[in-house]
Design an enzyme around this catalytic site. Sequence first.
Site, PDB file in Angstrom:
ATOM      1  N   ASN A   1       1.471 -15.111  -4.563  1.00  0.00           N
ATOM      2  CA  ASN A   1       1.031 -13.810  -5.049  1.00  0.00           C
ATOM      3  C   ASN A   1       2.007 -13.294  -6.104  1.00  0.00           C
ATOM      4  O   ASN A   1       2.133 -13.938  -7.144  1.00  0.00           O
ATOM      5  CB  ASN A   1       0.727 -12.816  -3.915  1.00  0.00           C
ATOM      6  N   ASP A   2       2.687 -12.170  -5.911  1.00  0.00           N
ATOM      7  CA  ASP A   2       3.368 -11.456  -6.986  1.00  0.00           C
ATOM      8  C   ASP A   2       4.301 -12.322  -7.834  1.00  0.00           C
ATOM      9  O   ASP A   2       5.090 -13.117  -7.299  1.00  0.00           O
ATOM     10  CB  ASP A   2       4.253 -10.345  -6.412  1.00  0.00           C
TER      11      ASP A   2
ATOM     12  N   GLN B   1       6.000 -15.006  -5.358  1.00  0.00           N
ATOM     13  CA  GLN B   1       5.843 -15.016  -3.908  1.00  0.00           C
ATOM     14  C   GLN B   1       5.019 -16.235  -3.504  1.00  0.00           C
ATOM     15  O   GLN B   1       3.953 -16.490  -4.085  1.00  0.00           O
ATOM     16  CB  GLN B   1       5.144 -13.733  -3.457  1.00  0.00           C
TER      17      GLN B   1
ATOM     18  N   TRP C   1      -1.604 -16.023   3.161  1.00  0.00           N
ATOM     19  CA  TRP C   1      -0.312 -15.350   3.106  1.00  0.00           C
ATOM     20  C   TRP C   1       0.477 -15.652   4.376  1.00  0.00           C
ATOM     21  O   TRP C   1      -0.081 -15.747   5.465  1.00  0.00           O
ATOM     22  CB  TRP C   1      -0.534 -13.844   2.961  1.00  0.00           C
TER      23      TRP C   1
ATOM     24  N   SER D   1       9.153  -9.472  -2.772  1.00  0.00           N
ATOM     25  CA  SER D   1       9.289  -9.428  -4.230  1.00  0.00           C
ATOM     26  C   SER D   1      10.590  -8.799  -4.701  1.00  0.00           C
ATOM     27  O   SER D   1      11.220  -8.005  -3.995  1.00  0.00           O
ATOM     28  CB  SER D   1       8.115  -8.671  -4.835  1.00  0.00           C
TER      29      SER D   1
ATOM     30  N   ARG E   1      10.512  -1.527  -0.754  1.00  0.00           N
ATOM     31  CA  ARG E   1      10.532  -2.914  -1.222  1.00  0.00           C
ATOM     32  C   ARG E   1      10.399  -3.043  -2.750  1.00  0.00           C
ATOM     33  O   ARG E   1      10.136  -2.101  -3.457  1.00  0.00           O
ATOM     34  CB  ARG E   1       9.431  -3.717  -0.547  1.00  0.00           C
ATOM     35  N   ASP E   2      10.589  -4.303  -3.185  1.00  0.00           N
ATOM     36  CA  ASP E   2      10.333  -4.758  -4.554  1.00  0.00           C
ATOM     37  C   ASP E   2      11.353  -4.207  -5.559  1.00  0.00           C
ATOM     38  O   ASP E   2      10.994  -3.537  -6.535  1.00  0.00           O
ATOM     39  CB  ASP E   2       8.911  -4.397  -4.998  1.00  0.00           C
TER      40      ASP E   2
ATOM     41  N   GLU F   1       4.018  -0.085  -4.948  1.00  0.00           N
ATOM     42  CA  GLU F   1       4.641  -1.405  -4.920  1.00  0.00           C
ATOM     43  C   GLU F   1       5.063  -1.818  -6.330  1.00  0.00           C
ATOM     44  O   GLU F   1       4.536  -1.326  -7.327  1.00  0.00           O
ATOM     45  CB  GLU F   1       3.669  -2.435  -4.346  1.00  0.00           C
TER      46      GLU F   1
ATOM     47  N   TRP G   1      -5.593  -8.542  -3.111  1.00  0.00           N
ATOM     48  CA  TRP G   1      -5.697  -8.620  -1.661  1.00  0.00           C
ATOM     49  C   TRP G   1      -7.137  -8.450  -1.188  1.00  0.00           C
ATOM     50  O   TRP G   1      -7.939  -7.766  -1.803  1.00  0.00           O
ATOM     51  CB  TRP G   1      -4.829  -7.541  -1.018  1.00  0.00           C
TER      52      TRP G   1
END
Length: 502
Positions: free
Chosen positions: A47-48, A64, A72, A108, A175-176, A229, A304
């Site tokens: 993903n990211d 990711q 996932w 991430s 996060r991130d 995010e 998603w």
Amino acid sequence: MVEANQRPAHDQLTAAADAEINKARMIAAGNPHRLNYHIMAPANWINDPNGLMQYKGEYHVFFQHHPYGVQWGPMHWGHVTSEDLVHWKHRPIALAPSEPYDNGGCFSGSAVEHEGGMLLFYTGVTYDGGINRQNRHNRTEVQCMAASRDGITFVKHTANPVIAQPPADGSKDFRDPKVWKHADRWYMVVGSTKDQVGKALLYESSDLSEWAYKGVVLESDGTQGYMWECPDLFDLGDKHVLIVSPMGLERRKTIYFVGKMNYDTGRFTPESTEEMDFGFDFYAAQTLEDDRGRRIMIGWLDCWDVGMPTQQGGWAGALSIPRELALDGEGRLVTQPVPELAQLRTGCKQLNETLVSPDSANLLAGVQGDSLEIMAEFDLASCSASEFGLKLRVSGNGGEETAVYYDAADKRVVFDRSRADSAGNPGISIAPVSSEAGVLKLHIFVDRSSVEVFVNNGQSAISNRIYPQPDSRGLELYALGGAVKLLSLAVWELGSIWEPQA
């Protein structure tokens, strides 16, 4: 370089993950939806995009990655490099969950160069109970760092986590981290939420190890999602841009704010905001500044909770083509594919000054393909058609098609994938077109199971995944309710971005 500690367990875990990917790669390679000129893992889930940077003459893109399955799972960091932003090499997996603070996944983050080495900043995740993406409330998220001397092999910092808990302005959704340098200080922006309001939180450091909280750099106005995010904050021209990917909207998307950043107060003042991409499949975008001063963006070319037929073929997820960001004369953000992609072109077919009407034979009847670049320009001033555009990946019987067209009444570009395949994903995406536009320019990239559309030199973009049958390869020009003058059209076949692996 900051102090790092080699952990044999981490080396063993990344090596095991690479071995798993090598076992699965041949199954994925045979899938007909496999992309030709987009970044993907050799197999299984991604993903990211993470850690975009240019280091020692090479572009680095991390992502990711769950190397043990097509769904996932515990996040690792996959890795590719390129010397020209076009042709890419797969590198060994850079990060794997290995420590008490990240044994649920390495989420991430970003990358910077420091004292000749590369540093990765990521969110370490642990779970109280089983790993489950949907159950955010049993998850602890902390900010961590890993170091490398060669940009390939990474060791985690001995003092991880470098930020062990969220501030009072945030929550467990924390996060991130995106890290950058301004003047002689380092800054980090982290996505979070509080009281159902998405936020970007700002930290400051002199040494990349000790971080001081500065405050909320910007937060949702109540309509922009309950969790932000993948924040990214950077200067562009004489403005600053903040990119975030909100949770809690009707459709997952990435939005941006153009405005001014005050580093003394730690606050960003927005002047305008808009969607980065109007499609269903562009999320978690991140940028880098290269050695030519360009701001380049890559996003996750999926989203998603949608159907992913590629999972049946041993893989899931891809990244968008690299896009260059700029501000137009009115301070609006424009996104265009990087010009280096022209290296992939072969076999150009052209049309000029042609009238397209409902009675026209298909002017592109002899053009087919599933890996194409298309540039078309139409005259709006003389247009009498109510709708005109292109149909992509058309089947022989017309049962499958993806339409990209101009709706003259509402002055908008429409991407209709409702007949693209049998995946059952939502069908209609809409991008605005300036009412002053005298021409319509469509720049379209078709890559087997993806389509990216750039409208009027990047004033808007639409990115969507499609999953037609392999033999749906036709291309059509069409008009309804009147005629439109096609000023020019060029179609190229595009080659592969992947360098041969040793």
